[in-house]
Design a protein around this motif. Structure first.
Motif, PDB file in Angstrom:
ATOM      1  N   ALA A  29    -113.336  38.534  20.746  1.00  0.00           N
ATOM      2  CA  ALA A  29    -112.104  38.877  21.095  1.00  0.00           C
ATOM      3  C   ALA A  29    -111.051  37.629  21.249  1.00  0.00           C
ATOM      4  CB  ALA A  29    -111.891  39.396  22.588  1.00  0.00           C
ATOM      5  N   GLU A  30    -111.731  36.469  21.597  1.00  0.00           N
ATOM      6  CA  GLU A  30    -110.944  35.130  21.942  1.00  0.00           C
ATOM      7  C   GLU A  30    -110.899  34.732  20.372  1.00  0.00           C
ATOM      8  OE1 GLU A  30    -113.334  32.623  24.155  1.00  0.00           O
ATOM      9  OE2 GLU A  30    -112.917  33.743  26.177  1.00  0.00           O
ATOM     10  N   LEU A  31    -111.943  34.728  19.527  1.00  0.00           N
ATOM     11  CA  LEU A  31    -111.513  34.383  18.239  1.00  0.00           C
ATOM     12  C   LEU A  31    -110.292  35.154  17.348  1.00  0.00           C
ATOM     13  CD1 LEU A  31    -114.983  33.551  16.953  1.00  0.00           C
ATOM     14  CD2 LEU A  31    -113.227  32.025  17.271  1.00  0.00           C
ATOM     15  N   ALA A  36    -104.332  35.182  16.103  1.00  0.00           N
ATOM     16  CA  ALA A  36    -103.334  36.191  16.320  1.00  0.00           C
ATOM     17  C   ALA A  36    -103.494  37.369  15.578  1.00  0.00           C
ATOM     18  CB  ALA A  36    -101.933  35.502  15.780  1.00  0.00           C
ATOM     19  N   VAL A  37    -104.503  38.031  15.707  1.00  0.00           N
ATOM     20  CA  VAL A  37    -104.862  39.483  14.933  1.00  0.00           C
ATOM     21  C   VAL A  37    -105.610  40.106  15.961  1.00  0.00           C
ATOM     22  CG1 VAL A  37    -104.612  38.569  12.519  1.00  0.00           C
ATOM     23  CG2 VAL A  37    -106.969  38.534  13.824  1.00  0.00           C
ATOM     24  N   SER A  38    -105.621  41.452  15.651  1.00  0.00           N
ATOM     25  CA  SER A  38    -106.454  42.316  16.678  1.00  0.00           C
ATOM     26  C   SER A  38    -107.956  42.262  16.201  1.00  0.00           C
ATOM     27  CB  SER A  38    -106.138  43.974  16.414  1.00  0.00           C
ATOM     28  OG  SER A  38    -106.327  44.247  15.091  1.00  0.00           O
ATOM     29  N   LEU A  45    -111.308  41.197   8.314  1.00  0.00           N
ATOM     30  CA  LEU A  45    -110.906  40.081   7.487  1.00  0.00           C
ATOM     31  C   LEU A  45    -112.295  39.409   7.345  1.00  0.00           C
ATOM     32  CD1 LEU A  45    -107.650  38.518   9.025  1.00  0.00           C
ATOM     33  CD2 LEU A  45    -107.706  39.271   6.483  1.00  0.00           C
ATOM     34  N   ALA A  46    -113.125  39.227   8.272  1.00  0.00           N
ATOM     35  CA  ALA A  46    -114.318  38.656   8.253  1.00  0.00           C
ATOM     36  C   ALA A  46    -115.550  39.546   7.082  1.00  0.00           C
ATOM     37  CB  ALA A  46    -115.062  38.438   9.548  1.00  0.00           C
ATOM     38  N   ASP A  80    -100.137  38.193   8.194  1.00  0.00           N
ATOM     39  CA  ASP A  80     -99.770  39.463   8.208  1.00  0.00           C
ATOM     40  C   ASP A  80    -100.225  39.980   6.866  1.00  0.00           C
ATOM     41  OD1 ASP A  80     -99.261  39.300  10.823  1.00  0.00           O
ATOM     42  OD2 ASP A  80     -96.917  39.480  10.575  1.00  0.00           O
ATOM     43  N   MET A  81     -99.712  39.395   5.769  1.00  0.00           N
ATOM     44  CA  MET A  81    -100.215  39.891   4.429  1.00  0.00           C
ATOM     45  C   MET A  81    -101.696  40.045   4.400  1.00  0.00           C
ATOM     46  SD  MET A  81     -97.150  38.172   2.181  1.00  0.00           S
ATOM     47  CE  MET A  81     -97.768  38.384   0.627  1.00  0.00           C
TER      48      MET A  81
END
Length: 128
Positions: A29-31, A36-38, A45-46, A80-81
């Protein structure tokens, strides 16, 4: 050979996701917050393989943009993209279109980032 590389890439993603899980929910959650993403977007993304994560950059290059310059000037927009790209269900079509050299791109018909790319082209202009 392509199947073997696909399996290797899948395995790399699985190993990375296991390492991410080993960090624990608080650290994850901190990462996510630091980027700046949920958390859901961070995990999505990972989980992208290398070729999927490169699609946005390839698209931008084909459209005449320098992705690094855009990232310096519009880091939030690029982030965001990337999140939108990670959630896209048309990655296979995108990859196929980008692989066709000398053929006009048809991304405007299916790419969820088309509006943002248009806005960037009006504000930033293509690379020189």
């Amino acid at each position: 050979m392509q199947i073997v590389e696909s399996i290797r890439q899948w395995w790399r993603v699985q190993v990375f996701l296991r390492k991410l899980e080993a960090l624990g929910q608080v650290t994850t959650a901190e990462l996510a917050r630091d980027n700046a993403v949920s958390e859901a977007d961070f995990r999505r993304l990972a989980s992208l393989d290398d070729t999927d994560s490169a699609l946005l950059r390839r698209l931008l290059w084909r459209l005449g943009f320098d992705p690094e310059q855009l990232n310096r000037r519009h880091a939030g927009v690029m982030r965001d993209m990337a999140v939108v790209c990670a959630g896209c269900t048309m990655r296979r079509r995108c990859r196929s279109d980008l692989d066709l050299q000398g053929v006009p791109l048809r991304h405007g018909r299916y790419c969820p980032n088309t509006g943002t790319i248009r806005a960037l082209s009006q504000g930033s202009g293509p690379r020189s």
